[in-house]
Design an enzyme around this catalytic site. Structure first.
Site, short mmCIF file in Angstrom:
data_model
loop_
_atom_site.label_atom_id
_atom_site.label_comp_id
_atom_site.label_asym_id
_atom_site.label_seq_id
_atom_site.Cartn_x
_atom_site.Cartn_y
_atom_site.Cartn_z
N SER A 16 1.31 -1.08 -0.08
CA SER A 16 0.06 0.15 -0.19
C SER A 16 0.88 0.86 -0.21
O SER A 16 1.63 1.61 1.23
CB SER A 16 -0.47 -0.10 1.27
OG SER A 16 -1.75 1.51 1.38
N HIS B 65 -1.33 -1.38 -3.97
CA HIS B 65 -2.72 -0.89 -3.84
C HIS B 65 -2.34 0.92 -3.11
O HIS B 65 -1.57 0.93 -2.41
CB HIS B 65 -2.77 -1.31 -2.29
CG HIS B 65 -3.94 -1.36 -1.53
ND1 HIS B 65 -5.48 -1.88 -1.76
CD2 HIS B 65 -4.37 -0.45 -0.90
CE1 HIS B 65 -6.36 -1.73 -0.83
NE2 HIS B 65 -5.59 -0.93 -0.55
N ASP C 71 -4.97 3.86 -1.59
CA ASP C 71 -5.48 4.20 -1.27
C ASP C 71 -6.70 5.21 -1.29
O ASP C 71 -6.05 6.10 -1.23
CB ASP C 71 -5.31 4.04 0.61
CG ASP C 71 -5.20 2.57 0.33
OD1 ASP C 71 -6.23 1.93 0.61
OD2 ASP C 71 -3.97 2.44 0.92
N MET D 73 -9.36 8.18 -0.47
CA MET D 73 -10.27 8.44 0.93
C MET D 73 -10.38 10.13 0.33
O MET D 73 -10.28 11.08 0.03
CB MET D 73 -9.21 8.50 2.32
CG MET D 73 -8.93 7.29 2.74
SD MET D 73 -7.45 7.56 3.87
CE MET D 73 -6.63 5.98 3.66
N HIS E 225 -8.37 1.28 -4.25
CA HIS E 225 -9.09 1.34 -3.13
C HIS E 225 -9.91 2.26 -3.16
O HIS E 225 -9.08 2.35 -2.43
CB HIS E 225 -8.47 0.56 -1.63
CG HIS E 225 -9.69 0.62 -0.56
ND1 HIS E 225 -8.96 0.00 0.14
CD2 HIS E 225 -10.08 0.79 -0.55
CE1 HIS E 225 -9.42 -0.28 1.71
NE2 HIS E 225 -10.57 -0.42 0.81
N MET F 242 -11.83 4.71 -1.39
CA MET F 242 -13.09 5.00 0.49
C MET F 242 -13.62 6.33 0.12
O MET F 242 -13.32 6.83 0.97
CB MET F 242 -11.65 4.43 1.33
CG MET F 242 -11.54 3.33 1.79
SD MET F 242 -9.67 3.24 2.40
CE MET F 242 -8.99 3.31 1.53
N MET G 105 -12.01 -5.78 5.45
CA MET G 105 -11.40 -5.04 5.48
C MET G 105 -10.70 -5.32 6.94
O MET G 105 -11.72 -5.93 8.07
CB MET G 105 -11.89 -3.70 6.03
CG MET G 105 -12.09 -2.33 4.77
SD MET G 105 -10.05 -2.25 4.23
CE MET G 105 -9.59 -1.15 5.79
N ASP H 75 -6.67 -6.00 3.90
CA ASP H 75 -6.27 -4.73 4.31
C ASP H 75 -5.76 -4.21 6.01
O ASP H 75 -7.46 -3.71 6.33
CB ASP H 75 -6.68 -4.49 3.75
CG ASP H 75 -6.06 -2.86 3.21
OD1 ASP H 75 -5.01 -3.12 3.89
OD2 ASP H 75 -6.80 -1.68 2.31
C1 DX5 Z 1 -6.21 2.07 5.41
C2 DX5 Z 1 -5.96 1.28 3.83
C3 DX5 Z 1 -4.93 0.76 4.15
C4 DX5 Z 1 -3.88 1.17 4.46
C5 DX5 Z 1 -3.40 -0.60 5.32
O1 DX5 Z 1 -7.72 2.81 5.02
O2 DX5 Z 1 -6.91 0.98 2.97
O3 DX5 Z 1 -4.71 0.02 2.91
O4 DX5 Z 1 -2.42 1.88 4.24
O5 DX5 Z 1 -2.09 0.51 5.82
P1 DX5 Z 1 -0.97 -0.90 6.75
O6 DX5 Z 1 -0.59 -1.61 6.51
O7 DX5 Z 1 0.15 -0.22 8.08
O8 DX5 Z 1 -1.89 -1.13 7.57
ZN ZN Z 2 -6.92 -0.14 1.16
#
Ligand code: DX5
Ligand code: ZN
Length: 217
Positions: A8, A33, A35, A37, A66, A68, A137, A175
């Site tokens: 990620s 990956h 992310d 948000m 991903h 969110m 998750m 994840d």
């Molecule tokens: C959190 C993200 C993850 C995050 C995971 O909302 O979806 O992808 O980057 O990070 P670690 O591996 O540090 O928990």
């Molecule tokens: Zn993620």
């Protein structure tokens, strides 16, 4: 099933984005990956379309996006146009899940549906046959560096059984909070796509960590 690893980028050094993508892909990662948000679906804002487009310039492995964000259907085309190879969205964020899946699939990319820790598998089981991947998750979405929630493994087991019973060979992604100690629980429960941010990007031997993950079965 073969285990795939998806580092990620949320935990990478953003000042060296290209180098970090290359570190991940030269270390045996299967995908990257990404992310996204929106500050509404989760209490954080990360990065979005321009950074994805920049990442695509040096990525030679798939970009695993991903989302969110609320009502992701609004942005599916933009993320695909700018380099997403897999688009995963949250079931909880959509007024019409089927429409989102159809839009993603109509663009010829892979579709994933994600569940927050408290969202039951029952609520999405009708969609499992329509998607390529389910993301369970293992922390509350929004931040890297949180602790793995072992109780979410029941959902992974339920989904793996559903996939086996229906001959689906479904990709099940986990994840959040994945590290050398927690990853084996996820693999034993039936997850085959492992996302990890802090553990992999803060390591000075990412290739070694990825080899260890891929050797689990
Ligand atoms: C959190 C993200 C993850 C995050 C995971 O909302 O979806 O992808 O980057 O990070 P670690 O591996 O540090 O928990
Ligand atoms: Zn993620």
């Amino acid at each position: 099933m073969e285990i795939k690893v998806s580092p990620s980028l949320l935990s990478c050094d953003f000042l060296k984005l290209g180098d970090e993508i290359n570190r991940a892909q030269n270390s045996g990662s299967d995908m990257i990956h990404f992310d996204v948000m929106d500050g509404m679906f989760v209490n954080n804002i990360s990065f979005g379309i321009p950074l994805l487009a920049a990442s695509k310039k040096c990525a030679y492995i798939p970009l695993d996006v991903h989302l969110m964000i609320n009502e992701p259907i609004r942005y599916i085309d933009a993320f695909v146009d700018n380099g997403a190879d897999i688009v995963t969205f949250h079931a909880e964020a959509c007024s019409n899940v089927t429409a989102v899946i159809k839009r993603i699939k109509s663009r010829g990319v892979m579709a994933g549906i994600a569940l927050k820790p408290n969202t039951p598998v029952d609520s999405i089981v009708e969609y499992v046959k329509l998607v390529d991947m389910v993301l369970v998750m293992t922390v509350e979405p929004g931040f890297g560096g949180q602790s793995f929630m072992y109780e979410t493994m029941d959902k992974v087991r339920t989904l793996r059984k559903y996939s086996d019973d229906n001959g689906l060979s479904l990709d099940i992604q986990v994840d959040g909070g994945i590290n050398a100690d927690t990853v084996s629980a996820a693999v034993e429960a039936g997850a085959n796509v492992i996302v990890s941010g802090t553990y992999l990007f803060k390591s000075d031997n990412m290739a070694g960590e990825i080899r260890k993950i891929k050797a689990l079965k």
